[in-house]
Design an enzyme around this catalytic site. Sequence first.
Site, PDB file in Angstrom:
ATOM      1  N   CYS A   1       0.684  -1.119   0.162  1.00 24.94           N
ATOM      2  CA  CYS A   1       0.077  -0.174  -0.003  1.00 24.94           C
ATOM      3  C   CYS A   1       0.938   1.168  -0.064  1.00 24.94           C
ATOM      4  O   CYS A   1       2.066   1.166   0.413  1.00 24.94           O
ATOM      5  CB  CYS A   1      -0.736   0.246   1.292  1.00 24.94           C
TER       6      CYS A   1
ATOM      7  N   ASN B   1      -1.967   2.247   5.878  1.00 26.42           N
ATOM      8  CA  ASN B   1      -0.984   1.192   5.796  1.00 26.42           C
ATOM      9  C   ASN B   1      -0.824   0.199   6.955  1.00 26.42           C
ATOM     10  O   ASN B   1      -0.557   0.945   8.068  1.00 26.42           O
ATOM     11  CB  ASN B   1       0.416   1.342   4.993  1.00 26.42           C
ATOM     12  N   GLY B   2      -0.877  -1.119   6.750  1.00 25.16           N
ATOM     13  CA  GLY B   2      -0.552  -1.803   7.762  1.00 25.16           C
ATOM     14  C   GLY B   2      -1.802  -2.555   8.339  1.00 25.16           C
ATOM     15  O   GLY B   2      -2.800  -2.821   7.588  1.00 25.16           O
TER      16      GLY B   2
ATOM     17  N   LYS C   1       5.987  -4.808  -3.881  1.00 23.68           N
ATOM     18  CA  LYS C   1       7.482  -4.611  -3.675  1.00 23.68           C
ATOM     19  C   LYS C   1       7.984  -4.672  -2.081  1.00 23.68           C
ATOM     20  O   LYS C   1       9.065  -4.934  -1.841  1.00 23.68           O
ATOM     21  CB  LYS C   1       7.815  -3.249  -4.520  1.00 23.68           C
TER      22      LYS C   1
ATOM     23  N   LYS D   1      12.140 -16.196  -9.660  1.00 22.76           N
ATOM     24  CA  LYS D   1      11.686 -15.241 -10.631  1.00 22.76           C
ATOM     25  C   LYS D   1      10.710 -15.626 -11.754  1.00 22.76           C
ATOM     26  O   LYS D   1       9.865 -14.996 -11.975  1.00 22.76           O
ATOM     27  CB  LYS D   1      13.003 -14.904 -11.495  1.00 22.76           C
TER      28      LYS D   1
ATOM     29  N   ARG E   1       3.956  -0.543  -4.702  1.00 20.60           N
ATOM     30  CA  ARG E   1       4.057  -0.961  -3.451  1.00 20.60           C
ATOM     31  C   ARG E   1       2.533  -2.001  -3.493  1.00 20.60           C
ATOM     32  O   ARG E   1       2.235  -2.538  -2.412  1.00 20.60           O
ATOM     33  CB  ARG E   1       3.998   0.012  -2.547  1.00 20.60           C
TER      34      ARG E   1
ATOM     35  N   HIS F   1      15.323 -37.557  -4.175  1.00 19.13           N
ATOM     36  CA  HIS F   1      14.425 -37.754  -2.967  1.00 19.13           C
ATOM     37  C   HIS F   1      13.225 -37.089  -3.167  1.00 19.13           C
ATOM     38  O   HIS F   1      12.464 -36.767  -2.346  1.00 19.13           O
ATOM     39  CB  HIS F   1      15.217 -36.838  -1.904  1.00 19.13           C
TER      40      HIS F   1
ATOM     41  N   GLU G   1      16.559 -18.886  -6.580  1.00 18.55           N
ATOM     42  CA  GLU G   1      16.171 -17.363  -7.064  1.00 18.55           C
ATOM     43  C   GLU G   1      15.554 -17.610  -8.625  1.00 18.55           C
ATOM     44  O   GLU G   1      14.649 -16.945  -9.046  1.00 18.55           O
ATOM     45  CB  GLU G   1      17.519 -16.712  -7.155  1.00 18.55           C
TER      46      GLU G   1
ATOM     47  N   GLU H   1       7.125 -15.775 -10.109  1.00 18.79           N
ATOM     48  CA  GLU H   1       6.445 -14.471  -9.562  1.00 18.79           C
ATOM     49  C   GLU H   1       6.055 -13.529 -10.836  1.00 18.79           C
ATOM     50  O   GLU H   1       5.104 -12.739 -10.854  1.00 18.79           O
ATOM     51  CB  GLU H   1       7.285 -13.642  -8.694  1.00 18.79           C
TER      52      GLU H   1
ATOM     53  N   TRP I   1      -2.900  -2.780  -1.389  1.00 15.53           N
ATOM     54  CA  TRP I   1      -2.734  -3.994  -1.592  1.00 15.53           C
ATOM     55  C   TRP I   1      -3.659  -4.818  -0.526  1.00 15.53           C
ATOM     56  O   TRP I   1      -3.191  -4.511   0.695  1.00 15.53           O
ATOM     57  CB  TRP I   1      -1.185  -4.195  -1.225  1.00 15.53           C
TER      58      TRP I   1
HETATM   59  C1  G6P Z   1       9.059  -8.778  -1.471  1.00 18.54           C
HETATM   60  C2  G6P Z   1       9.447  -8.234  -3.020  1.00 18.54           C
HETATM   61  C3  G6P Z   1      10.680  -9.002  -3.129  1.00 18.54           C
HETATM   62  C4  G6P Z   1      11.741  -8.888  -2.248  1.00 18.54           C
HETATM   63  C5  G6P Z   1      11.015  -9.275  -0.712  1.00 18.54           C
HETATM   64  C6  G6P Z   1      12.077  -8.742   0.440  1.00 18.54           C
HETATM   65  O1  G6P Z   1       8.342 -10.078  -1.862  1.00 18.54           O
HETATM   66  O2  G6P Z   1       8.467  -8.587  -3.876  1.00 18.54           O
HETATM   67  O3  G6P Z   1      11.470  -8.708  -4.379  1.00 18.54           O
HETATM   68  O4  G6P Z   1      12.610  -9.773  -2.137  1.00 18.54           O
HETATM   69  O5  G6P Z   1       9.961  -8.522  -0.666  1.00 18.54           O
HETATM   70  O6  G6P Z   1      11.978  -7.359   0.444  1.00 18.54           O
HETATM   71  P1  G6P Z   1      13.292  -6.655   0.867  1.00 18.54           P
HETATM   72  O7  G6P Z   1      12.840  -5.240   0.455  1.00 18.54           O
HETATM   73  O8  G6P Z   1      13.352  -6.913   2.310  1.00 18.54           O
HETATM   74  O9  G6P Z   1      14.587  -6.990   0.044  1.00 18.54           O
END
Ligand code: G6P
Length: 608
Positions: free
Chosen positions: A2, A100-101, A603, A485, A27, A504, A481, A488, A74
Site C-alpha cells: 500500500c 497502511n498496516g 515490492k 523469478k 507497493r 528424493h 532465485e 512470480e 494491496w
Molecule cells: C517482496 C518483493 C521481493 C523482495 C522481498 C523482500 O516479496 O517482491 O522482491 O525480495 O519482498 O524485500 P526486501 O525489501 O526486504 O528485500
Amino acid sequence: MCGIIGYVGGKKAAPILINGLKRLEYRGYDSAGMVTIDKNGANRFRVVGRVQNLDKAVSGLDLNMTCGIAHTRWATHGKPTQLNAHPHSDSRERFFVVHNGIIENHSKLRAQLESEGVVFTSETDTEVLVHLIDKLHETNLESAVEKTLQLVEGTFGIAVVCADEPSKIVCGRRGSPIVLGVGNQEMFVASDVSAIVQYTDQVIYLEDNEMAIVTPNDYQIRTLDNKPIARETLQIDWNLEEEGMGTFPHYMLKEIFEQSTTVENAMRGRVMLNEGSSMLGGLQSKIDQIKKLKKIVIVSCGTSYHAGMVGRCIFEQLTDISVDVELASEFRYRKLRLDETTGVLAISQSGETADTLAAIREARRKGALTIGLVNVVGSTIARETDVGVYCHAGPEIGVASTKIFVSQLVILNLMALLIGRYQSISLSEGVDLLRAMGEIPRQIQHILSRASVLEDLARQYYKVSSFLFIGRQLHYPVALEGALKLKEISYIHAEGYAAGEMKHGPISLIDAQFPTMAVVTRDATYEKMVSNIQEIRARSGPVIAIATEGDLHIADVADAVVYIPDTHELLQPILSVIPLQLFSYYCALYRGCEIDKPRNLAKSVTVE
Ligand code: G6P
C-alpha cells in the site's frame, strides 16, 4: 505494501497526489483512491485497479482544492472493491483516513462501534480508525487521532484529513513507514520518499509511536502520548533520472541491464586492492566487535533471503565465523540465544520488510549486534541497525528484484573479505577475489549482449506449465532465485532444488513436458551436476544448462547451453543468475504478463 501520499500547500493537490500514487504503485495496485478538501467540503474518488483508472476518473474535473490524501491499496482485509478502497470516511464524510498496516483488534473495535449504531461500509480493518476519530473528536483533529491510535493494536502508517480543518494533515506511525517532505510553503506526507522526491529533497522520517501535525508552513512531531519531538530535516540524495524506464519496455528489463553499473556502484570506494581487503565505512564504528563475532545470523525474505543463502557460503569460505541464514518470518518467533558475540545481519532492499524489521528488533533486545545491508537510504532497517552498508543501487521499481540481488552479493563478498582479512584469509587470496570482482561489470555486459539467446529459449519453453531449477552449493540459492523469478512474473509453476535432493522426490515429476534449468559451472561439484543432468535426460526431461565458457562437454549432455564467463568461485552466482532473470523476463513477455506489477505481489511487504 500500500502507498500513501498527502499534500497541503498552495497548489492544486489532485495532480500532485495522482503523480505520487503513480510512483508508489509498485507497493500495491489493486485499487486506488484520493480525497481533496477545502472549507466547502470534500471530493473523494475511489476506483478498482490501477492508478490510471483514478487518473481517468478525475480527468476533466476542476479540482482546485489544495489539501488532500491518496492511497494505492494491496488488499489485506476485504477484496479489492471500490468500497474497500481508501480513503475511508465517517458517515457524514468529514474525516478521511488512508492507512497502511493491519489493525489487529479491528473486530473488537468494530463490534463496539456497531453496537453504538455506527454503520460500516467496507470490510476493511482501516474503517474502524475513521469512525473512532469521528467519535473521539472534540477540539481538533490531532487529539482525536491521538486518542484513536492509543486504542488500536497492530501496525499503521496513517494520514488523516478533516473537511472542517482543511489545511491540515495529521499522520501517525507504528510499524509502517511515514515520511514528511518539506517544501516551500507546502508539505508532503508519504509512505516512502519516491512519492515526493520530485518535489523536495528535505525529509523527516517519523519513528514508531509518533505522529505529526502538518500544515503548509509547519510541522509538529510528537509521541502518541503527547511528548514533543524536535527533529531536523534530512537531505536525500535520489536521482530522478534513475527512476524513468528510458528506452526499455519494462523496469525489470532496465534493471537487469543496469547490473554492471550496480556492481560498480556497490564496489565504488570500497575496494582496497593493495591490502586485499575492503573499506566499509558503515561498519567502522563496531569493527572491533565485528572481528570477534563467533556467529552471524543472516535474516531476510524473498530474493534477499536467497542472497543471504549465498552469503552464508561466502562467509564460510572467507571468515572463521559460523553462519546461519534464516527466513526473517521464522527467526522472529524462534527461541533465540543471542548475545554480543552474535551479529544479526538483516538484508533488505526496501529496508521496510515487516518480518526483517521485527527480526532485528528481537535480536537487539537479546543483545546481538545488528548489521544492515539495505538499499533504501534512511529506511527503517537502515536506521534501526547498529551498523550497516548501503547497496547504493538507486531505486528498484520492478516488483521482481534483480539488480539488488547482485548488489547484495557483491557487498556480502566485501563484508566477508573485510572480516576474513583479520582472520585466516591471506593478502593474495584477497587480491585474487578483488581482481576478479573488478572484471565482473564487463562480464555482465558480455552476458547481456547475448540476451537474445535467452529470448529464443523462452520462446521455446514459455508454454510449459512447470519448470525445475537445480544447483549445488553457491548455485543452489541461484536455482531458488531462478524459480522464484519465473513463478512470480510468468506464473509458471517453478521449483528450485538442491541438485542432490533430486532423487528424493522431484525426479518423479520429470518427463518430456517438465524441463529443468541446471546451473552447472566449473566448480568442485561439476561432475555431480553432470550426473544429475544425465539422470534427468534419461527420463526424457529437457535440460537447459548454465555453464562456464569453454565447457564443450556440457553441450553433449544438455539440450541447450547458455554460457557465462569464468570467474572466482565466490562471484559465480552474480553471473549465473543473470540468464535466469532474462529467461523469466522473456517467458513472462511471451505469456503477456504484467511484468513490473505481477498479480498479488508488492515490492515492499510491510505487513506480516
Ligand atoms: C517482496 C518483493 C521481493 C523482495 C522481498 C523482500 O516479496 O517482491 O522482491 O525480495 O519482498 O524485500 P526486501 O525489501 O526486504 O528485500
